[in-house]
Design an enzyme around this catalytic site. Structure first.
Site, short mmCIF file in Angstrom:
data_model
loop_
_atom_site.label_atom_id
_atom_site.label_comp_id
_atom_site.label_asym_id
_atom_site.label_seq_id
_atom_site.Cartn_x
_atom_site.Cartn_y
_atom_site.Cartn_z
N ARG A 110 8.78 -10.69 7.14
CA ARG A 110 8.50 -10.35 5.73
C ARG A 110 9.14 -11.45 4.89
O ARG A 110 10.35 -11.67 4.98
CB ARG A 110 9.11 -8.99 5.37
CG ARG A 110 9.15 -8.76 3.86
CD ARG A 110 9.52 -7.37 3.46
NE ARG A 110 8.44 -6.42 3.73
CZ ARG A 110 8.37 -5.21 3.20
NH1 ARG A 110 9.30 -4.78 2.36
NH2 ARG A 110 7.36 -4.41 3.50
N HIS A 137 -0.35 -7.70 2.45
CA HIS A 137 0.48 -6.68 3.09
C HIS A 137 -0.41 -5.89 4.08
O HIS A 137 -0.71 -4.71 3.87
CB HIS A 137 1.07 -5.76 2.02
CG HIS A 137 2.19 -4.89 2.52
ND1 HIS A 137 2.72 -5.00 3.80
CD2 HIS A 137 2.90 -3.91 1.91
CE1 HIS A 137 3.69 -4.11 3.94
NE2 HIS A 137 3.82 -3.43 2.82
N GLN A 140 0.55 -2.44 5.94
CA GLN A 140 0.46 -1.32 5.01
C GLN A 140 -0.95 -0.72 5.05
O GLN A 140 -1.13 0.50 5.13
CB GLN A 140 0.77 -1.83 3.59
CG GLN A 140 0.59 -0.81 2.49
CD GLN A 140 1.63 0.28 2.56
OE1 GLN A 140 2.82 0.01 2.68
NE2 GLN A 140 1.21 1.53 2.48
N ASP A 232 0.54 0.89 -7.18
CA ASP A 232 1.72 0.20 -6.64
C ASP A 232 2.55 -0.25 -7.84
O ASP A 232 2.06 -0.23 -8.98
CB ASP A 232 1.25 -1.00 -5.78
CG ASP A 232 2.40 -1.75 -5.10
OD1 ASP A 232 3.53 -1.21 -5.05
OD2 ASP A 232 2.17 -2.89 -4.63
N CYS A 272 1.90 2.75 -1.84
CA CYS A 272 2.56 2.18 -0.66
C CYS A 272 4.05 2.49 -0.65
O CYS A 272 4.66 2.48 0.41
CB CYS A 272 2.31 0.68 -0.61
SG CYS A 272 2.86 -0.17 -2.10
N ARG A 300 2.80 4.56 8.65
CA ARG A 300 3.24 3.19 8.93
C ARG A 300 3.80 3.13 10.35
O ARG A 300 3.56 2.17 11.07
CB ARG A 300 4.33 2.76 7.94
CG ARG A 300 3.93 2.74 6.48
CD ARG A 300 2.88 1.71 6.15
NE ARG A 300 3.30 0.34 6.43
CZ ARG A 300 4.22 -0.33 5.75
NH1 ARG A 300 4.84 0.23 4.73
NH2 ARG A 300 4.54 -1.58 6.07
#
Ligand code: CP
Ligand code: NVA
Length: 312
Positions: A110, A137, A140, A232, A272, A300
């Site tokens: 990340r 992402h 996700q 988000d 998310c 996830r």
């Protein structure tokens, strides 16, 4: 369970790099691993294997999902903080990749720059998993698609409205939707929409799958008739300095009960997470009956297990 070898050795950097069948395989594997776990079955698919996890940005869900997921698959995960590893003191991505590839079976990273992930993957001859960059992402969105499948039974012709910043999550939703035939409309203020290059790439896939991809500035237009309403944070990690200005720009883009009235009655709400409650989403919506954000967070784990089990 039998794990397909089809994706063995592949990097997981963008959903754009996979066919709809390959994405479906990830979703099916995630759903199967979830079922197994609920029955107390933890197949040691990655017994003896090790995943290194480089985090240049904070994380709760991604870190815990990969670490717990690796344990449940019989392997081991190593958390590599930039404060401790030599990247933080300037060791190159290339040298880091060459060294880690000699010891590990997979790397999750990340970071800020997407190019860094591409560079790491270029030099490391083991699978590299993108755990979020400024651009994308993708892990996700595998969890998100699993959640939509669970609640809506299909992805094809589902209408997803993303209300907010044209960010990494929005980009991956466009890529995922375009592959799977899910219609994605993104409502953002002027100047905050998605990267046009990403939109164009997604459009090429959408032509094949029949997905309709749209960009607009009106949240009401996006949400009207939607099956899934997604939001988000307005300021992503690394944009802390822009947060105040963005709050002003995005004030009309809050997902609240009034906006939800425009969606289908049976619409679900995704985020998310982490959320800034009272900003991009109200307590009433995130804690309300249409919200499935904690199913989404749980997924996830199952999605990441699927990605690791298939690629490593
Ligand atoms: N959604 C998500 O990636 O959460 P974390 O930043 O906590 O990993
Ligand atoms: N867009 C957000 C997602 C966090 C999971 C960010 O990049 O901070």
């Amino acid at each position: 369970m039998e794990i397909s070898n089809e994706l063995k050795g592949r990097d997981f950097i963008s959903l754009h790099n996979f066919t709809p069948q390959e994405i479906q395989l990830m979703l099916d594997t995630g759903i199967q691993l979830k079922l197994d776990l609920k029955r107390g079955i933890m197949p040691p698919i990655l017994g003896g294997k090790t995943l290194g996890m480089i985090f240049q940005k904070s994380s709760t869900r991604t870190r815990v999902a990969f670490e717990v997921g690796m344990y449940q698959l019989g392997g081991h995960a190593l958390f590599l903080s930039p404060r401790d590893i030599q990247i933080g003191r300037g060791e190159s991505i290339k040298d880091t990749a060459l060294v880690l590839a000699r010891m590990l079976d997979g790397i999750m990273i990340r970071t800020f720059s997407h190019d860094e992930v591409l560079e790491l993957a270029y030099w490391a001859d083991i699978p590299v998993i993108n755990g979020l960059t400024d651009l994308l992402h993708p892990t996700q969105v595998v969890g998100d698609m699993m959640t939509i499948l669970e609640h809506k039974g299909r992805l094809k012709d589902i209408r997803l409205a993303f209300v907010g910043d044209g960010n990494n999550v929005a980009h991956s939703l466009l890529f995922g939707g375009a592959k799977m035939g899910m219609h994605v409309t993104i409502a953002s203020p002027e100047g905050c929409t998605v990267d046009p290059a990403i939109f164009e790439q997604a459009r090429a896939d959408a032509q094949v799958s029949g997905a309709q991809l749209k960009l607009c500035t009106d949240p009401l237009e996006a949400v009207t008739g939607a099956d899934v309403v997604y939001t988000d944070v307005w300021a992503s990690m690394g944009q802390e300095e822009e947060a105040e200005e963005k709050e002003r720009k995005f004030r009309a883009y809050q997902v609240n009960s009034a906006l939800m009235k425009a969606a289908r009655l049976d619409a679900i709400v995704l985020h998310c997470l982490p959320a800034k409650r009272g900003k991009e989403i109200t307590d009433e919506v995130i804690d309300g009956p249409q919200s499935v954000v904690f199913d989404e967070a749980e997924n996830r784990l199952h999605a990441h297990k699927a990605i690791m089990a298939l690629t490593m």
